[in-house]
Design an enzyme around this catalytic site. Structure first.
Site, short mmCIF file in Angstrom:
data_model
loop_
_atom_site.label_atom_id
_atom_site.label_comp_id
_atom_site.label_asym_id
_atom_site.label_seq_id
_atom_site.Cartn_x
_atom_site.Cartn_y
_atom_site.Cartn_z
N CYS A 49 -20.51 -9.89 27.23
CA CYS A 49 -21.64 -10.56 27.89
C CYS A 49 -21.85 -12.01 27.44
O CYS A 49 -21.62 -12.94 28.20
CB CYS A 49 -22.91 -9.76 27.66
SG CYS A 49 -22.81 -8.13 28.41
N1 LIG Z 1 -20.88 -3.86 28.02
C1 LIG Z 1 -22.10 -4.29 28.03
O1 LIG Z 1 -22.77 -4.29 26.99
C2 LIG Z 1 -22.78 -4.80 29.28
C3 LIG Z 1 -24.16 -4.95 29.28
C4 LIG Z 1 -24.80 -5.41 30.43
C5 LIG Z 1 -24.03 -5.74 31.55
N2 LIG Z 1 -22.69 -5.59 31.53
C6 LIG Z 1 -21.95 -5.94 32.75
O2 LIG Z 1 -21.54 -4.75 33.41
C7 LIG Z 1 -20.27 -4.93 34.02
C8 LIG Z 1 -19.29 -3.89 33.53
O3 LIG Z 1 -19.10 -4.09 32.13
P1 LIG Z 1 -18.50 -2.98 31.19
O4 LIG Z 1 -18.76 -3.43 29.80
O5 LIG Z 1 -18.95 -1.62 31.61
O6 LIG Z 1 -16.93 -3.13 31.52
P2 LIG Z 1 -15.76 -2.12 31.13
O7 LIG Z 1 -14.52 -2.91 31.13
O8 LIG Z 1 -16.15 -1.32 29.92
O9 LIG Z 1 -15.72 -1.10 32.35
C9 LIG Z 1 -15.42 -1.45 33.65
C10 LIG Z 1 -14.55 -0.38 34.28
O10 LIG Z 1 -14.32 -0.76 35.63
C11 LIG Z 1 -13.00 -0.38 35.98
N3 LIG Z 1 -12.57 -1.14 37.14
C12 LIG Z 1 -12.05 -2.40 37.20
N4 LIG Z 1 -11.81 -2.75 38.48
C13 LIG Z 1 -12.20 -1.70 39.24
C14 LIG Z 1 -12.20 -1.45 40.63
N5 LIG Z 1 -11.78 -2.38 41.50
N6 LIG Z 1 -12.63 -0.25 41.07
C15 LIG Z 1 -13.06 0.69 40.21
N7 LIG Z 1 -13.10 0.52 38.88
C16 LIG Z 1 -12.67 -0.67 38.39
C17 LIG Z 1 -12.21 -0.65 34.73
O11 LIG Z 1 -11.00 0.11 34.72
C18 LIG Z 1 -13.19 -0.23 33.62
O12 LIG Z 1 -13.00 1.13 33.24
C19 LIG Z 1 -19.87 -6.37 33.72
O13 LIG Z 1 -20.27 -7.20 34.76
C20 LIG Z 1 -20.68 -6.69 32.48
O14 LIG Z 1 -20.93 -8.07 32.36
C21 LIG Z 1 -22.04 -5.12 30.43
#
Ligand SMILES: NC(=O)c1ccc[n+]([C@@H]2O[C@H](COP(=O)([O-])OP(=O)(O)OC[C@H]3O[C@@H](n4cnc5c(N)ncnc54)[C@H](O)[C@@H]3O)[C@@H](O)[C@H]2O)c1
Length: 411
Positions: free
Chosen positions: A257
């Site tokens: 983030c």
């Molecule tokens: N990790 C955090 O602490 C956090 C907190 C708030 C917001 N976010 C936001 O949430 C979003 C996701 O983050 P995250 O940390 O869960 O990411 P992550 O990488 O842990 O998980 C994302 C998942 O999406 C999958 N993916 C990628 N492309 C895809 C597609 N086209 N179709 C289906 N699945 C697909 C990936 O394989 C992965 O397993 C981001 O925008 C991030 O900025 C994350």
């Protein structure tokens, strides 16, 4: 209800579990077959979801690689990554790919909510047009909202249930549908007027943290020169009951983030003839911290008449924050590279990260290091033992506060 979750990572998987635990059926779709296979075997890759929890929801949670499995859901929530390209510009590729794939299975009456952090305008200008390639119209045939995720991996006092959830719908009806959806798993849902307001709310929250961390990091560098204890100063300032919020200095920002999201806004702002200077400056200061840390380690070794070249330096904690194994953008990796470039013999220890294959390292307890460096202080770290046993300890997290020793250097 039947809920679909697209992207089963740090955000999507806990969300899937929360809906099942609230009594709903969940289909989770991820493009990574490896992730889906592991989830089907009851193996979680996210620290906040234990294998036991996953087994407990198995009856109502189906993991799949097929978007077609989303055709029967009432609502689909998208939580795919939103990284930066090598040139530090928004990389919407996963988000756009998920929109196109969803369009292929979208049904009349479904609600789609985007949760991935992104710049204002993404939902309306980039995501909705893809979904409308289905022939269905947003706001009329299907419903669309943006709702930013506020999860803080590893945190237990605030969770999805007791953290207010922001929701911005494309239309009034979209907003009402999305509010009802999140009321199933959140005590407090806060509606804002548009998806853009919801998108920018998330960025404001992250930029606020990034700017304040940069401020205190800059102060830490100044304190180092002035011989003042920055931790003492921050703690003293925090006794003011109003108008001050405490942020801690450290070796730099990591995770998905804070090092990434602010640049989504900086990029978008350029389209409006604006340079978001706070964002850029905070990024600059925070990116500089690993360099400062490497230089501070060199100075500490020098004080013991040792050069960096050939010295054994052990890094304690390589994930970007305590209690998780997430390595994304972790400043520890940068510090290791910088020390190696100077010829140090670097090892590391991290209970959450057994190996760093790309660096050819495995986690090991430092037995004979010239310098032990606390980069991320996991809760289990025995700080007193470190200071007692090591010839030199450099602490960038304030984990040793309260201990004074001649072999101890603190940021
Ligand atoms: N990790 C955090 O602490 C956090 C907190 C708030 C917001 N976010 C936001 O949430 C979003 C996701 O983050 P995250 O940390 O869960 O990411 P992550 O990488 O842990 O998980 C994302 C998942 O999406 C999958 N993916 C990628 N492309 C895809 C597609 N086209 N179709 C289906 N699945 C697909 C990936 O394989 C992965 O397993 C981001 O925008 C991030 O900025 C994350």
């Amino acid at each position: 209800m039947r809920i679909g979750i697209v992207g089963l990572g740090y955000v999507g998987l806990p969300l899937a579990v929360a809906f099942v635990e609230a009594g709903h059926d969940v289909v989770g779709v991820d493009v990574e077959a490896r992730v889906v296979d592991a989830l089907r075997r009851g193996k979680s890759h996210v620290e906040d979801v234990s294998d036991e929890t996953l087994r407990g929801v198995a009856d109502r949670f189906q993991a799949s690689t097929r978007y077609a499995d989303l055709a029967k859901v009432d609502a689909a929530i998208v939580a795919v990554p939103t990284p930066l390209t090598r040139n530090r510009e928004p990389d919407l590729q996963p988000l756009l790919a998920s929109g196109s794939a969803l369009a292929g299975v979208l049904q009349e009456g479904q609600l789609v909510v985007l949760e991935s952090t992104t710049y204002p305008g993404t939902t309306r200008e980039r995501f909705v047009p893809l979904l409308e390639e289905s022939g269905l119209a947003a706001g009329r045939d299907f419903y669309m909202a943006f709702s930013p995720e506020r999860i803080d991996p590893g945190r237990t006092d605030f969770n999805l249930r007791n953290t207010p959830k922001i929701v911005g719908g494309l239309t009034d009806k979209c907003r009402r549908r999305a509010v009802r959806l999140y009321e199933l798993v959140c005590d407090d849902v806060v509606a804002v007027s548009t998806p853009e307001a919801a998108e920018l709310t998330k960025l404001l929250e992250n930029i606020f943290r990034s700017v304040n961390i940069a401020l205190v990091n800059e102060l830490a560098i100044l304190c180092d020169r002035m011989g003042i204890d920055v931790w003492e100063v921050v703690e003293a300032a925090a006794t003011k009951p109003y108008g001050f919020m405490s942020f801690k200095p450290g070796p730099g920002m990591g995770g998905h983030c804070l090092p990434v999201d602010p640049f989504y806004l900086a990029w978008r702002a350029r389209e409006f003839d604006m340079q978001t200077e706070f964002v850029e400056l905070a990024g600059e200061v925070n990116q500089h911290m690993p360099y400062f840390c490497a230089e501070r380690i060199a100075r500490a070794l020098n004080e013991q008449a040792k050069p960096v070249k050939g010295s054994r330096v052990a890094i304690m904690g390589v994930s970007y924050k305590p209690g998780v194994g997430d390595l994304r953008e972790s400043p520890a990796l940068r510090i290791i590279r910088l020390l190696r470039e100077q010829g140090a013999n670097v090892s590391y220890h991290d209970d959450f990260v057994p190996e760093l294959p790309e660096l050819g390292l495995r986690s090991e307890w430092p037995e004979e290091a010239d310098c032990v460096v606390i980069v991320t202080a996991h809760p289990s770290l025995d700080v007193e033992r470190l200071v007692r046993d090591a010839g030199l300890v450099v602490d960038f997290r304030g984990a040793t506060r309260g201990i004074e020793a001649p072999n101890l250097v603190r940021l």
